[in-house]
Enzyme design. Structure first.
Site, PDB file in Angstrom:
ATOM      1  N   ASP A  64       0.846  -1.192   0.000  1.00 31.05           N
ATOM      2  CA  ASP A  64       0.000   0.000   0.000  1.00 31.05           C
ATOM      3  C   ASP A  64       0.881   1.242   0.000  1.00 31.05           C
ATOM      4  OD1 ASP A  64      -2.223  -1.592   0.167  1.00 31.05           O
ATOM      5  OD2 ASP A  64      -2.832  -0.941   2.167  1.00 31.05           O
ATOM      6  N   SER A 119      -0.503  -1.067   6.161  1.00 31.07           N
ATOM      7  CA  SER A 119       0.030  -0.097   7.109  1.00 31.07           C
ATOM      8  C   SER A 119       1.373  -0.529   7.682  1.00 31.07           C
ATOM      9  CB  SER A 119      -0.982   0.091   8.250  1.00 31.07           C
ATOM     10  OG  SER A 119      -2.295   0.206   7.749  1.00 31.07           O
ATOM     11  N   LYS A 151      -8.335   0.513  -5.085  1.00 28.52           N
ATOM     12  CA  LYS A 151      -9.504  -0.075  -4.434  1.00 28.52           C
ATOM     13  C   LYS A 151     -10.801   0.600  -4.876  1.00 28.52           C
ATOM     14  CE  LYS A 151      -7.047  -1.355  -0.164  1.00 28.52           C
ATOM     15  NZ  LYS A 151      -7.135  -2.815  -0.273  1.00 28.52           N
ATOM     16  N   ARG A 204      -5.871 -20.487   7.114  1.00 26.18           N
ATOM     17  CA  ARG A 204      -6.064 -21.863   7.596  1.00 26.18           C
ATOM     18  C   ARG A 204      -7.453 -22.379   7.236  1.00 26.18           C
ATOM     19  NH1 ARG A 204      -2.391 -24.399  10.621  1.00 26.18           N
ATOM     20  NH2 ARG A 204      -0.751 -23.233  11.708  1.00 26.18           N
ATOM     21  N   GLY A 239      -2.907  -7.137   8.508  1.00 22.89           N
ATOM     22  CA  GLY A 239      -2.161  -7.265   9.759  1.00 22.89           C
ATOM     23  C   GLY A 239      -0.723  -7.712   9.630  1.00 22.89           C
TER      24      GLY A 239
END
Length: 293
Positions: A23, A235, A80, A164, A213
């Protein structure tokens, strides 16, 4: 102009396999990402951490910013669009963007319909939390998937959960007979032919990246070892103490994800990582991963 076939768009997304997509909010950040080895950049006005902190309605970025970033680099540029906002997607296609992310990070424009991605020439990437969500997006024309994770948190737990979930469901499909596959397809509201294809091949019909994350080289390598084809970092790079160095380290860890010695070496002296957020402390109405269906 003739619309590209879905197969062609899937092939374009395959070219990003094994790489890192970053990003960026300025042309300078885009250049840093390219120099660090990113395979593509995502052009944004605000990274997810700022969208989360500032609140309000998050929309498609200003075309002027997108074009400035596009001119600054030679690698592909993504942008986006809001879930269901097919006009934002039309605008992005008109701007010459290489890929469109129909993203839950932005405020959804339609709470009942995703974009019909078959109508566009360029590939779409969409998020998913499980196999059913992923195959529903592919049925709509998505050429690439990613875990949703929980963007802007610096906390990789949701991305791990989603990765997962997808791969465990694929393994379970491979044990089913034809009757069970029909029932499974009905239950997850996905086309039977896609479900059968996954059961026979043991893999998704499109590339699947991790997102949400990822803040450290070890985070990137963890998701790669779980089976994803590459990573998005939002981020986690430009909210850290030394973005250029961290960007290079995450690229190296993604490439050498099965080599702990290299991951250890590139992780040294990176400076402060972005401040993370505990998922359990985020108010339910502020969780992004649940957007979409």
């Amino acid at each position: 102009m003739d619309k590209s076939t879905w197969t062609t768009k899937v092939g374009l997304a395959q070219m990003l396999k094994g790489g890192v997509i970053m990003d960026v909010v300025t042309p300078e950040q885009a250049r840093i990402a390219e120099e660090a080895g990113a395979v593509a950049v995502m052009a944004l006005e605000r990274v997810p951490a700022d969208i989360r902190a500032q609140g309000g309605v998050a929309r498609m970025s200003d075309p002027e910013l997108i074009l400035a970033i596009k001119e600054a680099v030679t690698i592909p540029v993504m942008a986006k669009a809001r879930i269901g906002h097919f006009v934002e997607a039309q605008v992005l296609e008109a701007l010459g963007i290489d890929y469109i992310d129909e993203s839950e990070v932005l405020t959804p424009a339609d709470e009942e319909h995703h974009i019909n991605k078959h109508k566009f020439r360029i590939p779409f990437v969409c998020g998913c939390r499980n196999l059913g969500e992923g195959l529903r997006r592919v049925a709509e024309g998505a050429a690439m998937l990613r875990t949703k994770g929980e963007a802007g948190t610096g906390n990789v737990v949701e991305a791990v959960r989603h990765a997962r979930a997808v791969y465990s469901e694929i393994r379970r499909l491979q044990t089913m007979d034809e009757d069970e596959l029909f029932t499974y397809a009905k239950n997850i509201q996905a086309p039977y032919e896609l479900v059968r294809q996954v059961a026979e091949s043991g893999r998704l019909p499109v590339v699947n990246f991790a997102a949400g994350g990822i803040a450290t080289p070890a985070d990137a390598a963890l998701l790669m070892q779980l089976g994803v084809d590459g990573v998005f970092v939002g981020s986690g790079i430009f909210k850290s103490g030394d973005p250029a160095r961290r960007a290079r380290a995450i690229v190296a860890a993604t490439t050498h994800y099965n080599e702990p010695e290299i991951i250890a070496e590139v992780s040294r002296g990176l400076g402060e990582a972005m401040v993370g957020i505990e998922i359990g402390k985020i108010p339910r109405d502020q969780l992004m991963a649940g957007r979409g269906w």
